[in-house]
Scaffold this active site. Structure first.
Site, PDB file in Angstrom:
ATOM      1  N   PRO A  98       0.902  -1.084  -0.109  1.00  0.00           N
ATOM      2  CA  PRO A  98      -0.076  -0.170   0.005  1.00  0.00           C
ATOM      3  C   PRO A  98       0.868   1.173  -0.314  1.00  0.00           C
ATOM      4  CG  PRO A  98      -0.648  -1.640   1.829  1.00  0.00           C
ATOM      5  CD  PRO A  98       0.661  -1.924   1.181  1.00  0.00           C
ATOM      6  N   GLY A 100       1.782   5.083   0.891  1.00  0.00           N
ATOM      7  CA  GLY A 100       1.299   5.993   1.924  1.00  0.00           C
ATOM      8  C   GLY A 100       0.994   5.196   3.110  1.00  0.00           C
ATOM      9  N   GLY A 102       2.980   3.383   5.252  1.00  0.00           N
ATOM     10  CA  GLY A 102       4.072   2.989   6.201  1.00  0.00           C
ATOM     11  C   GLY A 102       4.652   1.837   6.036  1.00  0.00           C
ATOM     12  N   GLY A 104       6.948   1.413   3.594  1.00  0.00           N
ATOM     13  CA  GLY A 104       8.409   1.713   2.859  1.00  0.00           C
ATOM     14  C   GLY A 104       8.065   1.492   1.320  1.00  0.00           C
ATOM     15  N   SER A 105       6.847   1.528   0.715  1.00  0.00           N
ATOM     16  CA  SER A 105       6.737   1.274  -0.586  1.00  0.00           C
ATOM     17  C   SER A 105       7.653   2.028  -1.587  1.00  0.00           C
ATOM     18  CB  SER A 105       5.270   1.721  -0.693  1.00  0.00           C
ATOM     19  OG  SER A 105       5.014   2.015  -2.159  1.00  0.00           O
ATOM     20  N   ALA A 107      10.649   3.007  -0.969  1.00  0.00           N
ATOM     21  CA  ALA A 107      11.943   2.564  -0.877  1.00  0.00           C
ATOM     22  C   ALA A 107      12.122   1.329  -1.595  1.00  0.00           C
ATOM     23  CB  ALA A 107      12.434   2.544   0.522  1.00  0.00           C
ATOM     24  N   ALA A 108      11.124   0.294  -1.364  1.00  0.00           N
ATOM     25  CA  ALA A 108      10.856  -1.037  -1.883  1.00  0.00           C
ATOM     26  C   ALA A 108      10.744  -1.029  -3.485  1.00  0.00           C
ATOM     27  CB  ALA A 108       9.917  -1.805  -1.615  1.00  0.00           C
ATOM     28  N   ASP A 149      14.344   2.875   6.594  1.00  0.00           N
ATOM     29  CA  ASP A 149      13.534   2.019   5.375  1.00  0.00           C
ATOM     30  C   ASP A 149      14.320   1.498   4.599  1.00  0.00           C
ATOM     31  OD1 ASP A 149      11.177   2.992   6.888  1.00  0.00           O
ATOM     32  OD2 ASP A 149      10.316   3.899   4.722  1.00  0.00           O
TER      33      ASP A 149
HETATM   34  O1  PMV Z   1       8.172   5.722   5.946  1.00  0.00           O
HETATM   35  P1  PMV Z   1       7.399   5.219   7.075  1.00  0.00           P
HETATM   36  O2  PMV Z   1       6.366   6.095   7.225  1.00  0.00           O
HETATM   37  O3  PMV Z   1       7.438   4.000   7.614  1.00  0.00           O
HETATM   38  O4  PMV Z   1       8.301   6.311   8.377  1.00  0.00           O
HETATM   39  C1  PMV Z   1       9.629   6.154   8.479  1.00  0.00           C
HETATM   40  C2  PMV Z   1      10.079   6.369   9.790  1.00  0.00           C
HETATM   41  C3  PMV Z   1      10.258   7.699  10.383  1.00  0.00           C
HETATM   42  O5  PMV Z   1      11.126   7.492  11.605  1.00  0.00           O
HETATM   43  C4  PMV Z   1       8.867   8.361  10.851  1.00  0.00           C
HETATM   44  C5  PMV Z   1      11.172   8.566   9.610  1.00  0.00           C
HETATM   45  C6  PMV Z   1      12.324   8.304   9.250  1.00  0.00           C
HETATM   46  O6  PMV Z   1      12.818   8.678   8.414  1.00  0.00           O
HETATM   47  O7  PMV Z   1      12.916   7.421  10.113  1.00  0.00           O
END
Ligand code: PMV
Length: 311
Positions: A98, A100, A102, A104-105, A107-108, A149
């Site tokens: 999904p 947005g 959380g 890590g879409s 980065a993946a 991430d």
């Molecule tokens: O990418 P997310 O939404 O899983 O968030 C990353 C984690 C944070 O600590 C909120 C941001 C970061 O850069 O570490």
């Protein structure tokens, strides 16, 4: 035709505090994956990135303006790092992560795409080089990412992570079962990270104390995970971590409700995971309670849940 992939990730402890130098603990979540299929293209057709799911078709040149296109930017970073012109190649994206959420879409997808492109160019990037390039793309998504991430996703290993230092592997004393949930609300990590930064700048004493407490409980969580001693205590640390994230204003009424539903149904603990205000959450559970806790979370409004085992 070759396929390259990268997993989603879940943060178990320490999000947000990790931006300020405290540790975080995260694990890959291989049920959700980004995949890139690389297919040679006819001579002189150049490099294309396509996504059948979103009818996206991009043509990559070294001169494209990449101000807001992370996919083109990712491809250009590889071409520049390897000093190669765009090959005649089609990169087809698929992902069940999904956006947005959380997980890590971004980065993946970057990691899978960069793996595919560097391999097609005959110089597959090693973990360290790939991690550094995916981090560059993360900056486009998030502004000031901690790097957690890309690190978990590129190495596909659970890590204890402190910004600016080498990621550490940790032992898991007793296998842990988590229920991972998508809250169904998409949220911007860039926004929550910058909101926390604004609060921190305004009242450093107050917010650095909260961030320090998150750091302490993350260190305690690592010790508990390694010893495998008390799931009850580990669950309590998750609950406390969630409350501290709420104090940083990155929870929401919806996330609080979903965590409460999981706890009521017998989860050891539950917390938001990632940037917050939406996105994902995790609950530490006994495997035989998975169905009832999942049902309770879905009744409370979760879009989807998955089981994740850490061992
Ligand atoms: O990418 P997310 O939404 O899983 O968030 C990353 C984690 C944070 O600590 C909120 C941001 C970061 O850069 O570490």
């Amino acid at each position: 035709m070759n396929t390259y992939s990268a997993p989603a990730k879940v943060i178990l402890f320490g999000e947000h505090a990790v931006v300020y130098g405290e540790p975080a603990i995260a694990a890959p979540f291989n049920t959700l994956q980004a995949q890139v299929i690389a297919t040679p293209a006819p001579p002189d057709s150049g490099l294309s990135i396509i996504s059948p799911a979103s009818s996206l078709r991009l043509h990559v040149t070294l001169a494209n303006d990449t101000a807001d296109n992370a996919l083109i930017y990712a491809a250009q970073l590889v071409l520049k790092a390897l000093t190669k012109p765009p090959p005649d190649l089609t990169l087809e994206l698929h992902s069940n992560i999904p956006i947005g959420g959380g997980f890590g879409s971004g980065a993946a997808v970057s990691a899978a795409l960069m793996r595919a492109l560097s391999a097609a160019l005959g110089e597959p990037l090693d973990g360290e080089a790939l991690n550094a390039l995916v981090y560059q793309v993360e900056k486009l998504h998030h502004g000031t990412p901690s790097g957690i991430d890309n690190t978990v996703i590129v190495y596909n290993q659970p890590v204890y992570f402190v910004r600016g230092t080498a990621p550490q592997r940790f032992q898991v004393g007793t296998p842990l079962t988590f229920l991972v949930a998508d809250s169904g609300v998409s949220a911007s990590t860039r926004e929550t990270v910058s909101d926390v930064r604004r609060l921190y700048t305004r009242d450093q004493a107050h917010y650095s104390a909260i961030i320090g407490e998150i750091g302490n409980l993350t260190r305690a969580a690592r010790t508990l995970i390694e010893s495998g001693e008390s799931l009850t205590e580990l669950g309590e640390l998750m609950n406390t971590n969630h409350s501290l994230l709420r104090a940083l204003t990155v929870s929401s009424a919806h996330l609080d409700r979903l965590c409460a539903a999981a706890r009521r149904q017998g989860a050891y603990g539950a917390k938001l995971s990632g940037g917050g205000r939406g996105g994902s959450l995790i609950a530490l559970i006994e495997p035989d309670l998975a169905q009832s806790i999942s049902a309770a979370m879905r009744d409370a409004g979760a879009a989807q849940t998955w089981l994740m085992r850490l061992e």
